[in-house]
Design a protein around this motif. Structure first.
Motif, PDB file in Angstrom:
ATOM      1  N   ARG A 207      75.247  82.469  -8.303  1.00 17.47           N
ATOM      2  CA  ARG A 207      74.754  81.098  -8.388  1.00 17.47           C
ATOM      3  C   ARG A 207      73.594  81.013  -9.381  1.00 17.47           C
ATOM      4  O   ARG A 207      73.527  80.069 -10.185  1.00 17.47           O
ATOM      5  CB  ARG A 207      74.290  80.624  -7.008  1.00 17.47           C
ATOM      6  CG  ARG A 207      73.639  79.251  -6.973  1.00 17.47           C
ATOM      7  CD  ARG A 207      74.574  78.152  -7.413  1.00 17.47           C
ATOM      8  NE  ARG A 207      73.937  76.853  -7.384  1.00 17.47           N
ATOM      9  CZ  ARG A 207      74.409  75.771  -7.979  1.00 17.47           C
ATOM     10  NH1 ARG A 207      75.541  75.839  -8.665  1.00 17.47           N
ATOM     11  NH2 ARG A 207      73.772  74.629  -7.912  1.00 17.47           N
ATOM     12  N   PHE A 208      72.714  82.003  -9.368  1.00 17.52           N
ATOM     13  CA  PHE A 208      71.573  82.036 -10.288  1.00 17.52           C
ATOM     14  C   PHE A 208      72.061  82.074 -11.735  1.00 17.52           C
ATOM     15  O   PHE A 208      71.557  81.332 -12.591  1.00 17.52           O
ATOM     16  CB  PHE A 208      70.700  83.254  -9.992  1.00 17.52           C
ATOM     17  CG  PHE A 208      69.669  83.542 -11.052  1.00 17.52           C
ATOM     18  CD1 PHE A 208      68.549  82.747 -11.187  1.00 17.52           C
ATOM     19  CD2 PHE A 208      69.828  84.618 -11.930  1.00 17.52           C
ATOM     20  CE1 PHE A 208      67.605  82.999 -12.173  1.00 17.52           C
ATOM     21  CE2 PHE A 208      68.896  84.884 -12.908  1.00 17.52           C
ATOM     22  CZ  PHE A 208      67.774  84.072 -13.035  1.00 17.52           C
ATOM     23  N   ARG A 209      73.048  82.911 -12.021  1.00 16.10           N
ATOM     24  CA  ARG A 209      73.570  83.006 -13.390  1.00 16.10           C
ATOM     25  C   ARG A 209      74.186  81.681 -13.841  1.00 16.10           C
ATOM     26  O   ARG A 209      74.021  81.268 -14.993  1.00 16.10           O
ATOM     27  CB  ARG A 209      74.595  84.135 -13.474  1.00 16.10           C
ATOM     28  CG  ARG A 209      74.004  85.523 -13.241  1.00 16.10           C
ATOM     29  CD  ARG A 209      75.048  86.603 -13.461  1.00 16.10           C
ATOM     30  NE  ARG A 209      74.599  87.871 -12.904  1.00 16.10           N
ATOM     31  CZ  ARG A 209      75.070  88.413 -11.790  1.00 16.10           C
ATOM     32  NH1 ARG A 209      76.024  87.790 -11.115  1.00 16.10           N
ATOM     33  NH2 ARG A 209      74.606  89.565 -11.341  1.00 16.10           N
ATOM     34  N   GLN A 223      67.168  91.026 -15.354  1.00 10.43           N
ATOM     35  CA  GLN A 223      67.062  90.593 -13.964  1.00 10.43           C
ATOM     36  C   GLN A 223      67.316  91.799 -13.063  1.00 10.43           C
ATOM     37  O   GLN A 223      68.061  92.712 -13.411  1.00 10.43           O
ATOM     38  CB  GLN A 223      68.073  89.499 -13.643  1.00 10.43           C
ATOM     39  CG  GLN A 223      69.524  89.984 -13.636  1.00 10.43           C
ATOM     40  CD  GLN A 223      70.486  88.918 -13.171  1.00 10.43           C
ATOM     41  OE1 GLN A 223      70.528  87.837 -13.740  1.00 10.43           O
ATOM     42  NE2 GLN A 223      71.249  89.225 -12.144  1.00 10.43           N
ATOM     43  N   LEU A 253      64.800  75.019 -11.733  1.00  2.59           N
ATOM     44  CA  LEU A 253      65.524  76.210 -11.293  1.00  2.59           C
ATOM     45  C   LEU A 253      65.468  76.349  -9.778  1.00  2.59           C
ATOM     46  O   LEU A 253      66.488  76.591  -9.115  1.00  2.59           O
ATOM     47  CB  LEU A 253      64.922  77.453 -11.964  1.00  2.59           C
ATOM     48  CG  LEU A 253      65.534  78.812 -11.597  1.00  2.59           C
ATOM     49  CD1 LEU A 253      67.006  78.851 -11.993  1.00  2.59           C
ATOM     50  CD2 LEU A 253      64.763  79.944 -12.282  1.00  2.59           C
ATOM     51  N   LEU A 257      68.766  76.023  -7.292  1.00  5.93           N
ATOM     52  CA  LEU A 257      69.110  77.168  -6.445  1.00  5.93           C
ATOM     53  C   LEU A 257      68.934  76.845  -4.968  1.00  5.93           C
ATOM     54  O   LEU A 257      69.716  77.289  -4.123  1.00  5.93           O
ATOM     55  CB  LEU A 257      68.250  78.377  -6.807  1.00  5.93           C
ATOM     56  CG  LEU A 257      68.607  79.130  -8.084  1.00  5.93           C
ATOM     57  CD1 LEU A 257      67.567  80.200  -8.385  1.00  5.93           C
ATOM     58  CD2 LEU A 257      69.985  79.760  -7.977  1.00  5.93           C
ATOM     59  N   GLN A 261      71.360  77.746  -1.869  1.00  7.39           N
ATOM     60  CA  GLN A 261      70.919  78.924  -1.145  1.00  7.39           C
ATOM     61  C   GLN A 261      70.611  78.624   0.309  1.00  7.39           C
ATOM     62  O   GLN A 261      70.888  79.415   1.192  1.00  7.39           O
ATOM     63  CB  GLN A 261      69.664  79.517  -1.826  1.00  7.39           C
ATOM     64  CG  GLN A 261      68.955  80.615  -1.046  1.00  7.39           C
ATOM     65  CD  GLN A 261      69.724  81.922  -1.038  1.00  7.39           C
ATOM     66  OE1 GLN A 261      70.852  81.991  -1.519  1.00  7.39           O
ATOM     67  NE2 GLN A 261      69.122  82.947  -0.489  1.00  7.39           N
TER      68      GLN A 261
END
Length: 422
Positions: A207-209, A223, A253, A257, A261
């Protein structure tokens, strides 16, 4: 004391069981780490331990101060250069007692480490033999666990951790290794640490990418994840002045996220750096933001950037000084005594008033009282203490005393407001 021979010709379902087996045989504490010094197994052998092992197990990772200290002493170089276990004398500067240790390798690649506390009871030769057998099993386990990572990803992550732990002695050395690994280092960079109330798993990383891919003008270079933290090194593709763009990027960001999350997500970010020998310092600055957010969550709820940390940077030093001195604040004493004797609420009133920047309307609303009532209480505080809150030195001093001596109580007062978004 003679060691008993355990059987390593069996399946170990975890590194914990391997550590316990080795510990039982050697009658000493055992810790197994991966190549980034994250703890993947430690024995439950109950004996007194030294500060380095205690902090390692609590944090699930060897503290960077210990690694840096051992590298400066040449211990890590000796350990990583050897193909067999070595005896390491105590390095009390970093709280490490004597050890029998081995670097776990596959060909020339470092996979991890085994550390055994040496209390003078490890039989020469036999202990080394057992550690070497355990290292072979741990190596196979680490290779299997790491199978999902490409060699390039692992090389980048290893390089990143070396930057974060002051492994390199010069800027030239860093750039030489980056060039050898085909890594193009940006001219300027930031280090950020994202901390979640949940473990950072593969789902979070994916998800972060995806979120990072939606931002234009940012470049993510490195990372790495450890437990509930994601550590990143990133840069902007175009020159940035001030902190507005950096702050906006981090807030977006976290927002993106946080939606997927669940749980609580926060972050800390270093200032901009040019020299990569400063990466460890940048990492510590990002972590300091997170430490302050844990210490006083409500007061630092908007704090993300080290460049905006202000006086919060000095709070840990003030706390440490106060802990070493039994005498409590004479500024707070008369108000605490008055509250105790008269069951009043002056200390809380003062904490709210100062925390809300002296805004009478906001403080009265927070306390659910009329502005006139608040004014009366503030006048009573001045009468009892004989000091005026218009005096900058008094106002600053008593606010710092409140934050550092009544931290738990202050957090309790603001906890409900924090939950309701006040």
């Amino acid at each position: 004391m003679a060691q008993s021979e355990p059987s390593f010709d069996r399946f170990f379902d975890s590194m914990e069981s391997l550590a316990d087996t080795l510990s039982e045989s050697l009658q000493s504490q055992v810790t197994i780490e991966d190549s980034n010094h994250h703890v993947i197994g430690y024995s439950s052998h109950q004996t007194e331990s030294d500060p380095a092992r205690i902090s390692t197990i609590i944090g699930k990772k060897v503290p960077s101060t210990v690694i840096i200290g051992l590298r400066k002493k040449g211990v890590m170089h000796e350990l990583e250069s050897s193909t067999h276990p070595i005896r390491i004398p105590a390095v009390m500067e970093v709280g490490l007692g004597p050890r029998l240790a081995m670097c776990i390798k596959y060909q020339q690649e470092i996979l991890g480490y085994i550390w055994v506390v040496d209390r003078g009871n490890l039989a020469a030769g036999q202990a080394e033999e057992l550690v070497e057998k355990a290292a072979g099993i741990a190596g196979r386990y680490l290779l299997k666990q790491r199978g999902w990572k490409t060699k390039q990803e692992k090389a980048l992550e290893d390089f990143f951790w070396k930057l974060l732990t002051s492994h390199y002695d010069s800027e030239a050395h860093i750039r030489q290794e980056a060039e050898a690994g085909s890594v193009l280092l940006p001219e300027n960079y930031y280090i950020g640490v994202l901390e979640s109330s949940r473990p950072v798993d593969e789902h979070f990383l994916q998800r972060f990418r995806r979120v990072m891919d939606t931002f234009t003008g940012q470049r993510l270079l490195f990372q790495t994840a450890e437990q509930n933290r994601l550590i990143i090194l990133f840069s902007f593709m175009f020159p940035v002045e001030g902190t507005g763009r950096l702050s906006s990027f981090l807030h977006k960001l976290l927002g993106e996220l946080g939606q997927s999350q669940g749980g609580k997500l926060t972050a800390g970010c270093s200032p901009e750096y040019r020299e990569y020998t400063s990466a460890a310092e940048a990492y510590r600055e990002a972590l300091q933001i997170l430490e302050m957010k844990k210490l006083l969550p409500y007061h630092t709820r908007e704090l993300l950037l080290y460049e905006e940390i202000g006086f919060w940077a000095y709070l840990p030093a003030i706390l440490e000084q106060k802990r070493s001195r039994p005498r409590r604040s004479p500024l707070l004493y008369p108000l605490k005594e008055h509250d105790r004797e008269h069951k009043s609420d002056l200390l809380r009133t003062l904490a709210v008033y100062l925390s809300l920047d002296g805004n009478l309307k906001a403080a009265a609303a927070f306390l659910h009282i009329h502005t006139n009532t608040l004014m009366y209480r503030l006048n009573r505080i001045a009468e009892i203490t004989g000091r005026s809150l218009k005096e900058t030195d008094y106002r600053t001093s008593i606010y710092l005393d409140l934050l550092t001596e009544e931290t738990a109580q202050v957090n309790l007062w603001f906890q409900e407001a924090s939950r309701s978004g006040v």
